[in-house]
Design an enzyme around this catalytic site. Structure first.
Site, PDB file in Angstrom:
ATOM      1  N   HIS A  71       0.864  -1.185   0.000  1.00 60.17           N
ATOM      2  CA  HIS A  71       0.000   0.000   0.000  1.00 60.17           C
ATOM      3  C   HIS A  71       0.902   1.236   0.000  1.00 60.17           C
ATOM      4  O   HIS A  71       1.610   1.484   0.978  1.00 60.17           O
ATOM      5  CB  HIS A  71      -0.895   0.006   1.242  1.00 60.17           C
ATOM      6  CG  HIS A  71      -1.840  -1.154   1.299  1.00 60.17           C
ATOM      7  ND1 HIS A  71      -3.093  -1.122   0.747  1.00 60.17           N
ATOM      8  CD2 HIS A  71      -1.697  -2.400   1.831  1.00 60.17           C
ATOM      9  CE1 HIS A  71      -3.695  -2.285   0.930  1.00 60.17           C
ATOM     10  NE2 HIS A  71      -2.860  -3.087   1.588  1.00 60.17           N
ATOM     11  N   LEU A  72       0.865   1.990  -1.088  1.00 64.39           N
ATOM     12  CA  LEU A  72       1.746   3.160  -1.220  1.00 64.39           C
ATOM     13  C   LEU A  72       1.068   4.474  -0.826  1.00 64.39           C
ATOM     14  O   LEU A  72       1.739   5.507  -0.739  1.00 64.39           O
ATOM     15  CB  LEU A  72       2.291   3.242  -2.643  1.00 64.39           C
ATOM     16  CG  LEU A  72       3.278   2.130  -3.025  1.00 64.39           C
ATOM     17  CD1 LEU A  72       3.748   2.296  -4.462  1.00 64.39           C
ATOM     18  CD2 LEU A  72       4.465   2.111  -2.078  1.00 64.39           C
ATOM     19  N   ARG A  73      -0.253   4.448  -0.606  1.00 61.22           N
ATOM     20  CA  ARG A  73      -0.990   5.594  -0.032  1.00 61.22           C
ATOM     21  C   ARG A  73      -1.021   6.843  -0.923  1.00 61.22           C
ATOM     22  O   ARG A  73      -1.512   7.889  -0.476  1.00 61.22           O
ATOM     23  CB  ARG A  73      -0.401   5.997   1.328  1.00 61.22           C
ATOM     24  CG  ARG A  73      -0.240   4.877   2.330  1.00 61.22           C
ATOM     25  CD  ARG A  73      -1.536   4.185   2.655  1.00 61.22           C
ATOM     26  NE  ARG A  73      -1.440   3.347   3.845  1.00 61.22           N
ATOM     27  CZ  ARG A  73      -2.304   2.386   4.129  1.00 61.22           C
ATOM     28  NH1 ARG A  73      -3.313   2.118   3.308  1.00 61.22           N
ATOM     29  NH2 ARG A  73      -2.155   1.668   5.229  1.00 61.22           N
ATOM     30  N   ASN A 132      -4.785  -6.495   9.681  1.00 61.76           N
ATOM     31  CA  ASN A 132      -5.947  -7.239   9.216  1.00 61.76           C
ATOM     32  C   ASN A 132      -5.586  -8.079   8.000  1.00 61.76           C
ATOM     33  O   ASN A 132      -5.205  -7.527   6.980  1.00 61.76           O
ATOM     34  CB  ASN A 132      -7.071  -6.257   8.850  1.00 61.76           C
ATOM     35  CG  ASN A 132      -8.394  -6.950   8.589  1.00 61.76           C
ATOM     36  OD1 ASN A 132      -8.574  -8.105   8.964  1.00 61.76           O
ATOM     37  ND2 ASN A 132      -9.312  -6.256   7.952  1.00 61.76           N
ATOM     38  N   ASP A 172       2.262  -6.921   2.616  1.00 61.58           N
ATOM     39  CA  ASP A 172       1.092  -6.114   2.983  1.00 61.58           C
ATOM     40  C   ASP A 172       1.555  -4.833   3.683  1.00 61.58           C
ATOM     41  O   ASP A 172       0.979  -4.412   4.693  1.00 61.58           O
ATOM     42  CB  ASP A 172       0.116  -6.906   3.858  1.00 61.58           C
ATOM     43  CG  ASP A 172      -1.228  -6.206   4.025  1.00 61.58           C
ATOM     44  OD1 ASP A 172      -1.502  -5.238   3.296  1.00 61.58           O
ATOM     45  OD2 ASP A 172      -2.013  -6.632   4.903  1.00 61.58           O
TER      46      ASP A 172
END
Length: 425
Positions: free
Chosen positions: A62-64, A278, A305
Site C-alpha cells: 500500500h503506497l498511499r 488485518n 502487505d
C-alpha cells in the site's frame, strides 16, 4: 555501464544455479553468469560471502499515494522497497481517489516511472470507488498495464457481482487478488478472538471471518475459471482449503506475510497497535500451519502487505488505531531469521517464494538471473546480525511490531535495471 558482481553465491530458482559465480550486467540486462569473468566494467562489486538473488517482488504493498501522502508516497515507498531488496512491487488500489480506471492506471504508471527508484505495477479495483456496487473497466485497465484486480482492504460482499467480475477477469487473463473478510462476521473486532482478546477486553475476529470468504472465492474461481490469488492468509483452515484447491487443479495461489508466520496473538504487548493488522495475528496452531504450507509449497509467495500509518494514528491503541503495519524494510531479514536460519526454507526456496513465484503470478519476465533477463538483483549478507530500529526506516511509516528484534541476514545492495539503487553503509 557494465556492472560486475564477483564471487557471490548465486541462488536462482529459474536456472537452478546455486554456487559461486560472477554476474555481468549491461544496459539493464544480465549479460553473463559464469565463474571467473574477466572483463572491464564501470563498477566491480565484491560479493564474497553474499547471496546474489533475483530482486524481491512484493505482490502486496500500500503506497498511499495519491491522497494519503502523509503516510507514504511513491518516492518514499520506493526508497523503502530498495532498502528491503524489493525491485518490483504491486500497489493496491485503495488510494484517494481509488485506482479504478484506465486513466488512473496510466497516470500512476507514468508517475512511478518518474518518481520511484524501483519498478511499480498497479492493481485496479474490482468495483468503482471500491463501493461494491459497479464493476470497473477491467479490460481498459489491463490495456494500460494493470497488474491485477483487487478490492484489498475489504471483500466484495455481493457474490453475484464478484462472480461477474471474475468472469471478466478470466476472459481478460487477469488474476484476482482476494482480501478474504466477511464484514458481516467482523462484529467490530480489532484483534484475533482468543484468550488475549478476552484478557484485553477487546472484541475479537474469529478465523471464520477469513475462512468463509476463502471458501467462497475458491468456489467462484472454480465456476468462472478465473485465476485467484489469496492475500495475507492467516488461518490453518485457509491453508487446508488452498491445498484442496490445488489438488483439484484449480488456478489458485496464495501468500503469507512475515508477521503471520513469525508472531502470534500471545506476542502482543498490552494495547500496542503496532501489532494491529488485518487479518490479525492468530494462534500458534495457525502459525505452524502457515509455516508448513510455505515449506510444502501450498503457499506460493511471501509478501508484506506494507501498510504505513502516521505515528499519531497508531498511538490510539487497538480500539482506535487503523489496521496495518509496514514491512518492506524488514521482510528479508525476518524471513532469513525465522525460516532460512532455522532450516525451514533453503535459500533457494526463499528466492522462489520471494521472487520467482511472484514473477510467475504477476506474469513478468523477472525473478531470474538467466542471461538476457532484466538485471534486477539483490545482494544479501546471510550472516550479518543487527537489531531492527524503526528510526532507521526510510519509509514514512514506523509502525512495526519488529522494532528491537534481533535478526540475522541483511540486504546490502539492491540493483534495478543494472543500476545500484540502494547500498548499505
Amino acid at each position: 555501464m557494465k556492472l560486475l558482481i564477483k564471487n557471490g553465491r548465486v541462488i536462482d530458482p529459474d536456472t537452478g544455479k546455486d554456487g559461486i559465480y560472477d554476474v555481468l550486467t549491461e544496459d539493464g540486462k544480465i549479460l553473463r553468469v559464469a565463474q571467473d569473468i574477466e572483463e572491464e566494467a564501470g563498477r566491480v562489486v565484491d560479493a564474497e560471502g553474499l547471496y546474489v538473488m533475483p530482486g524481491i517482488i512484493d505482490l502486496h504493498v500500500h503506497l498511499r499515494d495519491p491522497g494519503l501522502e502523509y503516510k507514504e508516497t511513491l518516492y518514499t515507498g520506493g526508497l523503502a522497497a530498495a532498502r528491503g531488496g524489493v525491485t518490483t512491487m504491486c500497489a493496491m488500489p485503495n488510494t484517494i481517489p481509488v485506482t479504478d480506471s484506465p486513466e488512473m492506471i496510466r497516470s500512476q504508471t507514468l508517475r512511478a516511472a518518474a518518481e520511484c527508484p524501483v519498478h511499480v505495477s498497479f492493481i485496479g479495483a474490482v468495483t468503482k470507488g471500491q463501493q461494491g456496487a459497479e464493476i470497473t473497466d477491467i479490460a481498459g485497465m489491463k490495456k494500460e498495464g494493470m497488474a491485477f484486480i483487487s478490492e484489498d482492504g475489504k471483500s466484495v460482499m455481493d457474490a453475484g457481482l464478484y462472480r461477474d467480475a471474475m468472469k471478466t477477469a478470466a476472459c481478460e487473463g487477469v488474476t484476482v487478488l482476494a482480501h478474504c473478510e466477511d464484514k458481516n462476521m467482523v462484529a467490530g473486532g480489532v484483534m484475533n478472538e482468543c484468550e488475549k482478546s478476552r484478557e484485553m477486553g477487546l472484541p475479537g475476529i474469529t478465523n471464520g471471518v477469513e475462512d468463509v470468504i476463502v471458501a467462497r472465492d475458491i468456489l467462484i474461481a472454480k465456476e468462472t475459471g478465473a485465476k485467484l490469488h489469496l492475500c495475507h492468509c492467516s488461518t490453518k483452515d485457509s491453508v487446508e482449503m488452498i491445498r484442496l484447491a490445488k489438488e483439484a487443479g484449480l488456478p489458485v495461489t496464495a501468500e503469507v506475510c512475515p508477521h503471520h508466520f513469525t508472531l502470534t496473538s500471545g506476542d502482543i504487548p498490552e494495547d500496542d497497535a503496532n501489532y494491529k493488522m488485518n487479518p490479525p495475528l492468530r494462534e500458534k496452531e495457525d502459525v505452524d500451519a502457515l509455516i508448513d504450507g510455505l515449506k510444502r509449497g501450498i503457499i506460493d509467495v511471501i509478501a508484506t502487505d506494507h501498510a504505513p500509518h502516521g505515528e499519531e494514528e497508531k498511538a490510539k491503541g487497538f480500539a482506535g488505531a487503523p489496521f496495518g503495519i509496514v514491512g518492506l524494510e524488514t521482510s528479508v531479514a525476518v524471513t532469513m531469521t525465522e525460516l532460512v536460519h532455522k532450516g525451514i526454507l533453503t535459500p533457494m526456496e526463499m528466492a522462489e517464494r520471494m521472487s520467482h513465484a511472484p514473477a510467475r503470478i504477476l506474469g513478468v519476465d523477472k525473478g531470474s538471473l538467466a542471461e538476457g533477463k532484466c538485471a534486477d538483483i539483490v545482494l544479501i549478507d546471510p550472516d550479518r546480525e543487527y537489531v531492527i530500529n524503526k528510526e532507521d526506516f526510510v519509509s514514512k511509516g514506523k509502525n512495526t511490531p519488529f522494532d528491537g528484534k534481533k535478526v540475522k541476514g541483511q540486504v546490502v545492495m539492491t540493483i534495478v535495471d543494472g543500476a545500484v539503487v540502494y547500498e548499505a553503509e
